[in-house]
Design a protein around this motif. Structure first.
Motif, PDB file in Angstrom:
ATOM      1  N   VAL A 190      -8.447   0.560 -12.465  1.00 32.35           N
ATOM      2  CA  VAL A 190      -9.430   1.276 -11.075  1.00 32.35           C
ATOM      3  C   VAL A 190      -9.739  -0.823 -10.967  1.00 32.35           C
ATOM      4  O   VAL A 190      -9.950  -1.125 -12.353  1.00 32.35           O
ATOM      5  CB  VAL A 190     -10.728   1.454 -11.717  1.00 32.35           C
ATOM      6  CG1 VAL A 190     -11.931   1.043 -11.407  1.00 32.35           C
ATOM      7  CG2 VAL A 190     -10.478   2.724 -11.294  1.00 32.35           C
ATOM      8  N   SER A 191      -9.944  -1.622  -9.697  1.00 32.29           N
ATOM      9  CA  SER A 191     -10.243  -2.594  -9.413  1.00 32.29           C
ATOM     10  C   SER A 191     -11.282  -3.357  -8.325  1.00 32.29           C
ATOM     11  O   SER A 191     -11.611  -2.795  -7.699  1.00 32.29           O
ATOM     12  CB  SER A 191      -8.855  -3.306  -9.737  1.00 32.29           C
ATOM     13  OG  SER A 191      -8.988  -4.578  -9.984  1.00 32.29           O
ATOM     14  N   PHE A 192     -11.703  -3.873  -8.392  1.00 37.05           N
ATOM     15  CA  PHE A 192     -12.023  -5.268  -7.543  1.00 37.05           C
ATOM     16  C   PHE A 192     -10.975  -4.808  -6.722  1.00 37.05           C
ATOM     17  O   PHE A 192      -9.620  -4.842  -6.776  1.00 37.05           O
ATOM     18  CB  PHE A 192     -12.206  -6.844  -8.207  1.00 37.05           C
ATOM     19  CG  PHE A 192     -11.196  -6.801  -8.281  1.00 37.05           C
ATOM     20  CD1 PHE A 192      -9.807  -7.868  -7.605  1.00 37.05           C
ATOM     21  CD2 PHE A 192     -11.412  -7.511  -9.550  1.00 37.05           C
ATOM     22  CE1 PHE A 192      -9.336  -8.432  -8.611  1.00 37.05           C
ATOM     23  CE2 PHE A 192     -10.109  -8.031 -10.374  1.00 37.05           C
ATOM     24  CZ  PHE A 192      -9.109  -8.554 -10.051  1.00 37.05           C
ATOM     25  N   GLY A 193     -11.101  -4.851  -5.144  1.00 38.66           N
ATOM     26  CA  GLY A 193     -10.648  -4.928  -3.809  1.00 38.66           C
ATOM     27  C   GLY A 193     -11.164  -5.342  -2.760  1.00 38.66           C
ATOM     28  O   GLY A 193     -12.534  -6.259  -2.938  1.00 38.66           O
ATOM     29  N   GLY A 194     -10.481  -5.998  -2.011  1.00 34.30           N
ATOM     30  CA  GLY A 194     -10.984  -6.583  -0.657  1.00 34.30           C
ATOM     31  C   GLY A 194     -10.044  -7.855  -0.533  1.00 34.30           C
ATOM     32  O   GLY A 194     -10.009  -8.477  -1.558  1.00 34.30           O
ATOM     33  N   ASN A 195      -9.548  -8.129   1.126  1.00 35.49           N
ATOM     34  CA  ASN A 195      -8.702  -9.162   1.240  1.00 35.49           C
ATOM     35  C   ASN A 195      -8.906 -10.458   0.528  1.00 35.49           C
ATOM     36  O   ASN A 195      -8.563 -10.909  -0.437  1.00 35.49           O
ATOM     37  CB  ASN A 195      -8.954  -9.799   2.458  1.00 35.49           C
ATOM     38  CG  ASN A 195      -8.564  -8.052   3.326  1.00 35.49           C
ATOM     39  OD1 ASN A 195      -8.713  -7.705   4.052  1.00 35.49           O
ATOM     40  ND2 ASN A 195      -6.907  -7.615   2.999  1.00 35.49           N
ATOM     41  N   ALA A 196     -10.442 -11.154   0.606  1.00 36.74           N
ATOM     42  CA  ALA A 196     -10.506 -12.380   0.602  1.00 36.74           C
ATOM     43  C   ALA A 196     -11.203 -12.450  -0.704  1.00 36.74           C
ATOM     44  O   ALA A 196     -11.508 -13.004  -1.618  1.00 36.74           O
ATOM     45  CB  ALA A 196     -11.880 -13.254   1.151  1.00 36.74           C
ATOM     46  N   VAL A 197     -12.124 -11.213  -1.719  1.00 40.94           N
ATOM     47  CA  VAL A 197     -12.234 -11.075  -2.567  1.00 40.94           C
ATOM     48  C   VAL A 197     -11.177 -10.803  -4.286  1.00 40.94           C
ATOM     49  O   VAL A 197     -11.535 -11.210  -4.661  1.00 40.94           O
ATOM     50  CB  VAL A 197     -13.183  -9.750  -2.773  1.00 40.94           C
ATOM     51  CG1 VAL A 197     -13.846  -9.387  -4.006  1.00 40.94           C
ATOM     52  CG2 VAL A 197     -14.282 -10.092  -1.642  1.00 40.94           C
ATOM     53  N   THR A 198     -10.136  -9.951  -3.440  1.00 38.20           N
ATOM     54  CA  THR A 198      -9.482 -10.344  -3.926  1.00 38.20           C
ATOM     55  C   THR A 198      -8.679 -12.019  -4.228  1.00 38.20           C
ATOM     56  O   THR A 198      -7.865 -12.196  -5.590  1.00 38.20           O
ATOM     57  CB  THR A 198      -8.454  -9.331  -3.955  1.00 38.20           C
ATOM     58  OG1 THR A 198      -8.392  -8.188  -4.104  1.00 38.20           O
ATOM     59  CG2 THR A 198      -6.979  -9.200  -4.872  1.00 38.20           C
TER      60      THR A 198
END
Length: 297
Positions: free
Chosen positions: A34-42
């Protein structure tokens, strides 16, 4: 502020399974993350892990997943400038055989306008096309101020054509070529026509096809990692973007070939680990990958 990233926040649930249940079946996955996600976010988290902590305009909901994301950001020291939505967005990702199937649950109905920030000493902007009004606003501001602008063109969005007018470095995915019915070579021509001074296409195992400031086209092959070591390719492109932004900020005198080689090693590290957070490399991690694989290219 050294850099500003703008994107859509996800919480990623990544799991490995040899069977997807249907109907009333149940099945136990062999591993999950389980982690952070999203293109610019990652990409922002990657840049921070490497040592240059950016600011981030990201969607945030007042729910437990939103609070989880803010805790993750605090761990990395990232300044979040939240844009409120009603519900946090989720991605369910199943990596298998070098590919990844994804189901997304997304709330991108922004309740408030995007935050207006003082760019101060900002030296780079990275956007992924989400939050299109914010992306255009800051790309235009940064272009006028001589601040590097970068785009992760993972897919065709409503503002892609307009946004590219203000982008210095556009690295797009093969998926965008397919959506626009362009060959990779024609995509490079299109990026040049929009005024992008550096452009490229990430093509997975086939590496990067790109052009430099002179317009000369180059091919940067992928590192020859054994297939059995590829665990999770999701997020590899995001890590790639975050790594070349870090390289540009840390070594502005270096060439874009150097920045892209650095990013190639970062994404090679990512695909060997499950989930975005586990796949964020440190500088020693990148050096280790380069020592192991670059001599074989």
């Amino acid at each position: 502020m050294q850099a500003l990233f703008i994107g859509q926040t996800y919480i990623d649930v990544t799991f490995i399974t040899d069977h997807m249940p249907t109907g009333d079946e149940k099945h136990v996955a062999s591993a999950y993350a389980v982690s952070f996600g999203g293109n610019a976010v990652t990409a922002a988290f990657c840049c921070a892990k490497l040592g240059i902590v950016p600011d981030l305009i990201a969607t945030v909901a007042n729910d437990w997943l939103g609070r989880m994301f803010q805790d993750m950001s605090a761990k990395y020291g990232i300044s979040i400038h939240p844009r409120k939505v009603n519900s946090s967005s989720l991605s369910f990702i199943m990596p298998k055989d070098g590919k990844r199937a994804i189901v997304r649950c997304r709330d991108d109905a922004h309740i408030h306008p995007f935050p207006l920030l003082n760019l101060g000493n900002c030296r780079a902007l990275h956007v992924d096309g989400h939050q299109p009004d914010a992306a255009i606003h800051y790309a235009r501001l940064c272009r006028e101020a001589g601040i590097l602008t970068s785009l992760d063109g993972g897919g065709l969005r409503t503002n892609t054509h307009e946004l590219l007018e203000y982008i210095d470095v556009a690295i797009v995915a093969e998926r965008l070529c397919e959506q626009m019915d362009l060959t990779p070579e024609k995509m490079l021509d299109y990026l040049k026509s929009r005024g992008c001074r550096v452009g490229g296409i990430t093509m997975g195992e086939k590496g990067l096809l790109w052009y430099d400031e002179t317009g000369a086209v180059h091919a940067l092959p992928a590192l020859p990692i054994p297939r059995e070591r590829v665990i999770d390719t999701n997020g590899a492109g995001d890590v790639y973007h975050g790594a070349y932004i870090y390289s540009y900020l840390a070594h502005p005198e270096a060439s874009w070939h150097d920045h892209f080689e650095f990013a190639r090693a970062a994404s090679t590290y990512k695909i060997q680990r499950l989930g975005n957070e586990a796949g964020l490399p440190t500088l020693p991690d990148i050096e280790k990958v380069r020592r192991e694989f670059e001599a074989r290219v």
